[in-house]
Motif scaffolding. Structure first.
Motif, PDB file in Angstrom:
ATOM      1  N   GLU A   1       0.821  -1.203   0.000  1.00  0.00           N
ATOM      2  CA  GLU A   1       0.000   0.000   0.000  1.00  0.00           C
ATOM      3  C   GLU A   1       0.859   1.259   0.000  1.00  0.00           C
ATOM      4  O   GLU A   1       0.554   2.241  -0.693  1.00  0.00           O
ATOM      5  CB  GLU A   1      -0.923  -0.020   1.225  1.00  0.00           C
ATOM      6  N   ARG A   2       1.975   1.225   0.750  1.00  0.00           N
ATOM      7  CA  ARG A   2       2.809   2.428   0.867  1.00  0.00           C
ATOM      8  C   ARG A   2       3.776   2.584  -0.321  1.00  0.00           C
ATOM      9  O   ARG A   2       3.967   3.702  -0.827  1.00  0.00           O
ATOM     10  CB  ARG A   2       3.602   2.352   2.170  1.00  0.00           C
ATOM     11  N   ILE A   3       4.372   1.499  -0.770  1.00  0.00           N
ATOM     12  CA  ILE A   3       5.415   1.593  -1.801  1.00  0.00           C
ATOM     13  C   ILE A   3       4.814   1.533  -3.200  1.00  0.00           C
ATOM     14  O   ILE A   3       5.269   2.213  -4.119  1.00  0.00           O
ATOM     15  CB  ILE A   3       6.459   0.475  -1.600  1.00  0.00           C
ATOM     16  N   GLY A   4       3.776   0.740  -3.378  1.00  0.00           N
ATOM     17  CA  GLY A   4       3.154   0.637  -4.693  1.00  0.00           C
ATOM     18  C   GLY A   4       2.981  -0.800  -5.115  1.00  0.00           C
ATOM     19  O   GLY A   4       3.360  -1.739  -4.411  1.00  0.00           O
ATOM     20  N   ARG A   5       2.362  -0.956  -6.279  1.00  0.00           N
ATOM     21  CA  ARG A   5       2.084  -2.289  -6.779  1.00  0.00           C
ATOM     22  C   ARG A   5       3.378  -3.013  -7.134  1.00  0.00           C
ATOM     23  O   ARG A   5       4.390  -2.416  -7.461  1.00  0.00           O
ATOM     24  CB  ARG A   5       1.186  -2.209  -8.020  1.00  0.00           C
ATOM     25  N   TRP A   6       3.297  -4.329  -7.069  1.00  0.00           N
ATOM     26  CA  TRP A   6       4.424  -5.204  -7.398  1.00  0.00           C
ATOM     27  C   TRP A   6       4.484  -5.390  -8.910  1.00  0.00           C
ATOM     28  O   TRP A   6       3.446  -5.445  -9.550  1.00  0.00           O
ATOM     29  CB  TRP A   6       4.239  -6.543  -6.685  1.00  0.00           C
ATOM     30  N   PRO A   7       5.653  -5.475  -9.564  1.00  0.00           N
ATOM     31  CA  PRO A   7       6.988  -5.490  -8.928  1.00  0.00           C
ATOM     32  C   PRO A   7       7.503  -4.076  -8.653  1.00  0.00           C
ATOM     33  O   PRO A   7       7.167  -3.134  -9.352  1.00  0.00           O
ATOM     34  CB  PRO A   7       7.833  -6.203  -9.984  1.00  0.00           C
ATOM     35  N   TRP A   8       8.338  -3.975  -7.632  1.00  0.00           N
ATOM     36  CA  TRP A   8       8.922  -2.698  -7.270  1.00  0.00           C
ATOM     37  C   TRP A   8      10.218  -2.464  -8.057  1.00  0.00           C
ATOM     38  O   TRP A   8      10.893  -3.422  -8.476  1.00  0.00           O
ATOM     39  CB  TRP A   8       9.260  -2.671  -5.769  1.00  0.00           C
ATOM     40  N   PRO A   9      10.586  -1.221  -8.207  1.00  0.00           N
ATOM     41  CA  PRO A   9      11.914  -0.928  -8.796  1.00  0.00           C
ATOM     42  C   PRO A   9      13.008  -1.528  -7.916  1.00  0.00           C
ATOM     43  O   PRO A   9      12.901  -1.560  -6.686  1.00  0.00           O
ATOM     44  CB  PRO A   9      11.964   0.594  -8.799  1.00  0.00           C
TER      45      PRO A   9
END
Length: 855
Positions: A66-74
């Motif tokens: 929720e905080r970092i964003g949808r997967w996959p992350w950079p």
């Protein structure tokens, strides 16, 4: 007893062959494997190991997504995580995250991995499409080159879908990758050159069971986002092996475990963390080879096949149970002491199968003994009750005449009359069905077939209430001729013949036992049977009811304790009575009181035939009614000796006085004689009325109208009420039909109204109300008299009971009037009650059931 029917030894190979055959048959099912898994799960979840303090998890959870964003992350985010963990002092970082495709940020992640120096990345063996060969999913080259080691992330699921362990090595062809937990300890890939294997064949080696420390969440876990936002404390990760992986439900990386099954599955990264903890503490469980479990089962089979036939029947079960306990002990020692998992399901099934098989073989060998005993068993006694359907009609008529005393009868054979009284051939109905009674009012007919002959039997029964009961009994009586059942053809199988003979013999014994048991239960007295130590072994239902002791607690209770607990006494003590009955073999009869009721207990010793066993039969009779009758008899004698004699003696004295001086006969003397005579008459009348009420039965009941009875009673007392200026106010307009005795009901109401008039002051009113309340006819009689002392209310309806207050006031009664009223009301299945306030008056209420409650 001589046991020549038991063999000294049974062929062990027969038992071994049967058990082995059954065991092989069971192998076609999943039962052994399921049993092994169940035992393993119980052991692991009962005593889980402690978690190593060198393990922690950084979770890619819902909050992080929720905080970092949808997967996959950079991948620069993963690089930042490595830097944070490096600053926190993490010794080893193990990623359970696949990086199979290149990304623009790979150089940042690779640089962070090189700076830390001990980052482990996963590989995964899979197929991109169902029809494509397997291939290894490796990290991109930059990342793979920067990683300290690579390890496979596979977790093994058993046949039931539960994750219990993993293979330490897994790979394609000859190169086998270590598991992530093994790679975290610095162990690299292994080359397997022992056998040729194509590059697309998945090779797995060294399976280990992972003893989990608990269910999901048992490993310290920190949110990925939390670690990025702030530098974690050094004590959280300092010197630890940190596993990084997904715990969010959306990733699908969840594993059912023995702790939770599908209810609360564990994430893959936590399973690998558990595997590392067990590996570091040398707790991984190594399964023994499959052949070991079969060898253990074979050894168990051989030992039991040799031992069981040599044992007594009562030792066979103990030996099988001991074998199960020994196998479980071996299982526990191997698991806890040597970290070995032995699949013992097949070995456990051996004693479970061996017990019924050996018992069956042993039963087969009792064949000769059973043959010798069957004839003796068949000759046991049976109830000599001949069937009524096999008696001759003349004999039946004699029995019916002796039993029912009919007022007429007819017995006819065809058209010939054998015997008759009152009834004739012209009275016979024309539609009689053989074997079935036909009732026409008071005459009952039946046609009886005996062989080729047809008899007609008729009975004219008494015209009273017993007629319906007799006719119901006759309908239940089976008089139809039944042909004897042909003897069953001899079964072909010897065992079937013996079973049938045993069934017939035991059926006769069962019927005899049921007859004896029901006879004890239906006896009017309580029966207790004890053993030679005076301990109760049987008691019928009366004992349970009178002593209020449940039947299970009676069985095994010393008779002395039962009697002492309900009627303690010192002279003679109960133990002395019971012990003398046993030791002196003499009968005793003693009074007994239980909860205010009187009983008579008779102790009689007995001895079983052809046995040394003996005991006591205690017969307990309820004599409370007899004692009450004796008490009433004594009260009646006292009443006659005092109340009846007193006015008679006074009359005799006055008569003697007049005889001495006949010239002084005056009106007062004659009035006194009249009063005494009337008092004697009233005493005798009330005594006779009470006796009539006590003998009243429903055979003397008839339809009667309650309001009319009340009006007649009021009219009978109206003259006495008018002398005192008392108004008798009757209220009631509804006809209330009862089934009862109008004469005694009227007498009872007269008594109540007379009492109300007698105890009321002059110029007052007595209220009489007759009404219906539900299914009852009610009568209320209220006066304005002095009332009744509250202390005397509980004894108001006792016979010969007089109120002290009225006696002191000069109103003399017999104490029989209200007792008569209560007796009449109870005989009519009704109730009577009284409410009274001293100084304000009394109210008597009579309730009687009406004849037709639905009208």
């Amino acid at each position: 007893m001589k046991r020549d029917w038991l063999p000294t030894i049974t062929n062990p190979w027969a038992l071994a062959l049967l058990v082995t055959s059954l065991l092989i048959l069971i192998q076609t099912s999943a039962l052994p494997r399921q049993l092994d898994h169940w035992l393993l799960d119980k052991v692991m979840t009962t005593t889980p190991p402690s978690l190593s303090d060198k393990v922690a998890i950084v979770a890619i959870d819902e909050l992080s997504l929720e905080r970092i964003g949808r997967w996959p992350w950079p991948r620069n985010i993963h690089a930042e995580l490595i830097r944070k963990l490096d600053q926190s002092g993490a010794d080893t970082i193990v990623f359970d995250v696949l990086f199979p495709e290149p990304s623009p940020d790979d150089h940042q992640l690779a640089e962070a991995m090189r700076l830390h120096g001990n980052v482990i990345l996963p590989i995964y063996v899979s197929s991109s499409l169902p029809d494509r060969p397997l291939r290894e999913e490796l990290p991109v080259p930059d990342l793979a080159g920067s990683a300290a080691a690579l390890g496979h992330a596979h977790v093994e699921l058993d046949d039931d879908g539960i994750a219990r362990g993993l293979y330490l090595y897994n790979g394609l062809g000859k190169q086998l990758w270590p598991s992530l937990s093994l790679a975290a300890q610095g162990i690299g890939p292994k080359q397997d050159n022992s056998r040729p294997a194509p590059a697309f064949i998945n090779v797995r080696e060294d399976f280990r069971v992972v003893p989990l420390t608990g269910g999901a969440g048992s490993v310290p876990t920190y949110s990925y986002n939390q670690v990025l936002d702030q530098l974690a404390a050094r004590q959280a990760f300092d010197g630890k092996v940190v596993f990084v992986g997904a715990t969010a439900a959306g990733f699908g990386d969840v594993l059912p475990t023995p702790f939770s099954g599908l209810s609360r599955p564990m994430s893959g990264v936590e399973f690998h963390a558990n595997a590392y903890s067990a590996l570091q503490q040398d707790n991984l469980i190594r399964p023994v080879p499959n052949w070991f479990g079969f060898a253990l089962a074979a050894l168990t089979t051989l030992l039991l096949a040799i031992a069981l036939p040599r044992m007594r029947p009562n030792q066979t079960l103990a030996a099988c149970v001991a074998t199960v306990i020994a196998l479980m002990g071996l299982y526990g020692i191997s698991f806890y002491s040597f970290d070995l998992w032995i699949p013992i399901a097949n070995a456990l099934l051996v004693p479970i199968l061996a017990f019924p098989v050996s018992s069956g073989l042993r039963l087969a060998m009792t064949n000769r003994f059973l043959n010798r005993q069957l004839d003796a068993l068949a000759r046991r006694p049976q109830l000599p009750l001949p069937e009524a359907s096999r008696r001759h009609p003349t004999q039946l008529l004699d029995h019916f005449r002796a039993l029912f005393q009919p007022q007429g009868w007819l017995l006819q054979l065809g058209s010939e009359t054998l015997t008759r009284h009152t009834l004739g051939p012209g009275d016979i109905p024309g539609d009689l069905v053989p074997g079935h009674w036909q009732h026409a009012n008071r005459v009952s007919w039946i046609a009886l077939r005996r062989g080729e002959l047809m008899y007609t039997l008729g009975l004219m029964l008494p015209d009273d209430l017993s007629r319906e009961a007799i006719q119901r009994y006759l309908r239940r009586l089976n008089l139809a001729e039944t042909s004897r059942k042909h003897e069953a053809s001899k079964p072909r199988e010897n065992i079937s013949e013996r079973i049938e003979r045993v069934r017939l013999a035991t059926g006769r014994l069962d019927r005899m036992q049921q007859f004896i048991h029901r006879s004890f239960e239906r006896m009017p007295d309580g029966v207790i049977v004890t053993d030679e130590l005076g301990v109760i072994r049987f008691a019928n239902g009366h004992i349970e009811e009178w002593f209020r002791e449940p039947m299970p607690s009676l069985n095994g209770l010393p008779l002395t304790n039962l009697l002492e607990g309900h009627d303690p006494r010192e002279t003679p003590p109960w133990y002395e009575t019971v012990s003398e009955t046993l030791t002196l073999q003499q009968s005793r009869t003693v009074d007994l009181q239980i909860r205010g009721k009187d009983f008579l207990i008779h102790f009689a010793p007995f001895a079983l035939p052809d046995s040394d066993q003996h005991g006591i039969i205690a017969n307990i009779s309820d004599i409370s009614e007899l004692r009450e009758q004796q008490r009433q008899h004594r009260e009646a004698i006292d009443f006659i000796s005092h109340d009846v004699r007193s006015p008679l003696v006074s009359q005799l004295a006055l008569i003697e006085q007049l005889k001495r001086d006949p010239s002084h006969v005056d009106a007062s003397t004659l009035e006194q004689l009249g009063k005494l005579a009337r008092r004697s008459y009233h005493l005798a009348e009330e005594f006779v009325q009470l006796a009539r009420a006590e003998q009243l039965t429903e055979t003397r009941f008839y339809e009667c109208e309650f309001l009319a009875i009340t009006e007649n009673a009021r009219d009978s007392v109206s003259e006495q009420a008018a002398e005192k200026g008392i108004q008798l106010q009757l209220q009631g307009v509804e006809d209330l039909w009862l089934r009862g005795n109008a004469e005694l009901l009227e007498r009872a109401i007269i008594n109540l109204v007379t009492n109300a008039v007698q105890y009321s002051p002059a110029n007052t009113a007595v209220s009489i109300q007759a009404y219906r309340a539900g299914h009852e006819a009610c009568l209320t009689i209220a006066d304005e008299g002095s009332g009744i002392d509250p202390q005397e209310l509980p004894f108001l309806f006792d016979r010969y009971r007089r109120q002290k207050q009225t006696e002191l006031a000069g109103i003399h009664g017999t104490g029989l009037g209200l007792s008569f009223v209560k007796t009449v009301v109870e005989k009519h299945r009704g109730e009577i009650s009284v409410s009274s306030t001293p100084g304000k008056g009394s109210t008597f209420t009579m309730r009687l059931p009406i004849a037709d409650p639905l009208a």
